[in-house]
Design an enzyme around this catalytic site. Structure first.
Site, mmCIF file in Angstrom:
data_model
loop_
_atom_site.group_PDB
_atom_site.id
_atom_site.type_symbol
_atom_site.label_atom_id
_atom_site.label_comp_id
_atom_site.label_asym_id
_atom_site.label_seq_id
_atom_site.Cartn_x
_atom_site.Cartn_y
_atom_site.Cartn_z
ATOM 1 C CG HIS A 1 40.571 -56.619 -8.567
ATOM 2 N ND1 HIS A 1 41.846 -56.335 -8.828
ATOM 3 C CD2 HIS A 1 40.132 -57.534 -9.177
ATOM 4 C CE1 HIS A 1 42.401 -57.474 -9.662
ATOM 5 N NE2 HIS A 1 41.674 -58.120 -10.028
ATOM 6 C CG ASP B 1 42.413 -36.951 -6.408
ATOM 7 O OD1 ASP B 1 43.063 -38.058 -7.511
ATOM 8 O OD2 ASP B 1 41.198 -36.535 -6.996
ATOM 9 C CB CYS C 1 46.592 -54.166 -8.558
ATOM 10 S SG CYS C 1 45.235 -54.847 -9.392
ATOM 11 C CB CYS D 1 43.463 -57.762 -6.010
ATOM 12 S SG CYS D 1 42.947 -55.306 -6.014
ATOM 13 C CG ASP E 1 43.896 -40.763 -9.421
ATOM 14 O OD1 ASP E 1 43.810 -41.911 -9.384
ATOM 15 O OD2 ASP E 1 43.769 -40.192 -9.312
ATOM 16 C CB CYS F 1 43.469 -51.909 -9.712
ATOM 17 S SG CYS F 1 42.271 -52.876 -8.097
ATOM 18 C CG ASP G 1 38.253 -41.361 -12.151
ATOM 19 O OD1 ASP G 1 37.457 -40.998 -12.866
ATOM 20 O OD2 ASP G 1 38.424 -42.614 -11.515
#
Length: 177
Positions: free
Chosen positions: A82, A117, A90, A88, A9, A80, A11
């Site tokens: 969206h 996280d 994703c 969605c 990931d 993603c 952020d």
């Protein structure tokens, strides 16, 4: 077990504080690039995977994130764009980005690791595909283990790491890579 790939990931895991930061202003933690290089040295593919609904608001472009991930030496990234309410396939916790990567890179997701996280997104996406789950305490990690634990109470991380580099060291030690 021989792992095929690691999904990280952005952020709160690679850098930042868990909130959106535009790629031009984003700074990885001092140990993150080293951690990514250690994973690559183990012979694993390393991918970024991130929810970035600000793309749908024209606050950033997918290419901005792709260039950022490329600069860290990642093998690719899944993003993603969206809003969460679009439902969605994703947007984490949905496993769509992981499933797409599995198709594109011929991966067995049960032989992959997800590092993130946020329990209610990263860990649930990993659990949905049977991947090894590592929660880092950086970013939203402490909150995921504390006040937000109920939102993913039925899933346990395989390891809780202090940060991305600690996660990589656990992988090395646990699996003898």
């Amino acid at each position: 077990m021989k792992f095929q790939a690691v999904f990280i990931d952005r952020d709160g895991t690679i850098g930042g504080n868990g909130h959106f930061i535009h790629p031009r202003d984003f700074t990885p933690y001092p140990f993150s690039v080293e951690a990514i290089h250690e994973l690559k040295a183990m012979g694993m593919k390393v991918f970024g995977f991130t929810n970035q609904h600000r793309i749908s608001r024209d606050e950033a472009k997918a290419d901005d994130f792709m260039q950022e991930f490329s600069g860290y030496g990642l093998d690719g990234a899944y993003i993603c764009p969206h809003e969460p309410e679009h439902l969605c396939k994703c947007h984490k916790p949905a496993p769509g980005m992981l499933l797409q990567a599995a198709r594109e890179h011929d991966l067995d997701l049960t032989k992959c690791i997800v590092i993130g996280d946020v329990g209610s997104t990263d860990m649930l996406a990993a659990a949905a595909v049977g991947a090894t789950k590592i929660l880092v305490k950086t970013g939203w990690g402490e909150g995921s283990l504390g006040q937000f634990r109920a939102s993913w109470a039925h899933t346990e991380p395989d390891y809780v790491a202090n940060n991305l580099l600690d996660a990589v060291h656990w992988i090395k030690g646990r699996f003898g890579i």
